[in-house]
Motif scaffolding. Structure first.
Motif, short mmCIF file in Angstrom:
data_model
loop_
_atom_site.label_atom_id
_atom_site.label_comp_id
_atom_site.label_asym_id
_atom_site.label_seq_id
_atom_site.Cartn_x
_atom_site.Cartn_y
_atom_site.Cartn_z
N GLN A 43 -2.15 -0.72 -3.53
CA GLN A 43 -3.34 -0.06 -3.04
C GLN A 43 -2.98 1.36 -2.64
O GLN A 43 -2.02 1.58 -1.92
N ASP B 79 -9.24 4.00 -0.50
CA ASP B 79 -8.37 3.26 -1.42
C ASP B 79 -8.78 3.51 -2.86
O ASP B 79 -9.97 3.48 -3.20
N ARG C 40 0.83 -1.19 0.00
CA ARG C 40 0.00 0.00 0.00
C ARG C 40 0.87 1.25 0.00
O ARG C 40 1.95 1.28 0.61
#
Length: 312
Positions: free
Chosen positions: A246, A308, A220
Motif C-alpha cells: 500500500q 493510498d 505499507r
C-alpha cells in the motif's frame, strides 16, 4: 559545485542540488551524467553518490541534510498511522527521527527502539513510554546493534514497525549498506504485525548490500511524490503496488498527494482498507499497551491524513 557537494555529503538528491546551484533539475541531471561519464560520481535514482556508493553509507551529519522537506512530509503522513495506546517499534534513521518527534503527542503510546535519536525525541513526552534495546552503540547513526540488541527483541510483539533504509526496490525490498544494522532491522520486523517503510523518492530503485525487509513483508510504504521526470521512481512505485504494498504519498508541504479529502473522511477511508494477502498484510486492530486497553478510539482529525495508491 555539484561534485563538491557530493564529496561533502556522500549522497545528494537532484532536488537539493538544483536548489543549491539555483538551476533546474533537468540541468543538474545533465551535469551529473557528464560527471558520471568521467568516473567522478555514480548516479542513483533521484540523486548522486560518490563512486562505490553501493557499499558506502553516509553518516548521520550527511543524511540529516538530505531531502529534509521530503522527510518532514513523510513523517507527518506516517504519524497518522499511529493510534492512541498502540505498541510499536521504530528503527534508526533520520526519517524515523522525524516521525518520533510527532509521536510525542500520541497518548498511551509505547515505542520500542534501538535508536538513541528516536529515544531522545521522545524523552520528554510524558504520555509515551520508551523502551530501548540493548546492544553496542554504532556511532555513525546513533543506533544500538549486535547480538544484545537482537536478543532483547526476542519474544516481543507489537502492532507496527516503522523502518527506513538505504534503498528500496520491488525486487528485493528494503536494504541497507551495513550488515549489523540490517540484522537488527530484521529482528524489528519479526516483532511486528505490520511493517511500514519510510523512504523518500531518492531511495526508490536503489539497491544496497544487505536486504532487511523483503517486499512480501512490507505492508505499507510512506514516501514523497517523485519529481515529474523521475520515471524510474514512478515505475518502482507501480511495481511495489503491483506486489500488494500500500502506497501513501506525501507532498513536500506535508499534505498527502492525490485527493485532498478532509482529514476525518480520509481516516475513515483508511480504516476501511481491505487486508491484502501476505504475512504482513493485517489491517486488524493494533496491539495496545496495557494502560490503554478499553480506552476510547482516537478521532481522525489529528492523524488521519493518508492517501493510498491501491494495488492495480
Amino acid at each position: 559545485m555539484i561534485l563538491e557537494m557530493v564529496r561533502a555529503n556522500g549522497a545528494v538528491s537532484l532536488r537539493e542540488l538544483a536548489r543549491v546551484v539555483q538551476t533546474s533539475e533537468v540541468t543538474v541531471r545533465r551535469d551529473v551524467r557528464a560527471l558520471e561519464a568521467e568516473g567522478l560520481l555514480d548516479r542513483r535514482h533521484g540523486g548522486a553518490v560518490l563512486p562505490g556508493g553501493f557499499t558506502r553509507e553516509s553518516g548521520f551529519p550527511q543524511k540529516s541534510h538530505l531531502a529534509t522537506a521530503e522527510k518532514t512530509a513523510i513523517a507527518d503522513l506516517a504519524a497518522g498511522l499511529v493510534e492512541e495506546g498502540e505498541a510499536i517499534v521504530v528503527g534508526a534513521g533520520t526519517t524515523t527521527q522525524e516521525l518520533a518527534r510527532r509521536l510525542a503527542r500520541v497518548p498511551g503510546l509505547t515505542v520500542v527502539t534501538n535508536s538513541l535519536l528516536v529515544a531522545q525525541a521522545l524523552a520528554h513526552a510524558n504520555r509515551v513510554e520508551v523502551v530501548m534495546t540493548g546492544g553496542t552503540l554504532r556511532g555513525s547513526n546513533y543506533a544500538l546493534v549486535g547480538s544484545g540488541a537482537e536478543q532483547s527483541l526476542q519474544g516481543l510483539r507489537v502492532s507496527k514497525a516503522f523502518l527506513s533504509g538505504s534503498g528500496l526496490t520491488a525486487e528485493r525490498g528494503l536494504s541497507t549498506s551495513n550488515m549489523l544494522s540490517a540484522s537488527v532491522d530484521r529482528a524489528l520486523v519479526q516483532a511486528a504485525a505490520e511493517v511500514v517503510i519510510l523512504a523518500d523518492h531518492t531511495k526508490l530503485g536503489t539497491d544496497t548490500m544487505f536486504q532487511t525487509v523483503p517486499t512480501d513483508l512490507i505492508t505499507r510504504l510512506v514516501t514523497d511524490e517523485p519529481p515529474p521526470h523521475d520515471d524510474r521512481a514512478v515505475t518502482e512505485l507501480q511495481a511495489l503496488a503491483d506486489q500488494g504494498v500500500q502506497i501513501a504519498v506525501a507532498g513536500a508541504s506535508g499534505h498527502p498527494g492525490g485527493d485532498q479529502a478532509p482529514a476525518r473522511q480520509q481516516h475513515q477511508q483508511q480504516r476501511r482498507d481491505v487486508a491484502l494477502p501476505g504475512p504482513r498484510r493485517s489491517q486488524g486492530p493494533g496491539l495496545r499497551s496495557a494502560s490503554m486497553l478499553g480506552g476510547e478510539p482516537p478521532t481522525g482529525a489529528e492523524r488521519g491524513r493518508v492517501a493510498d495508491m491501491r494495488r492495480r
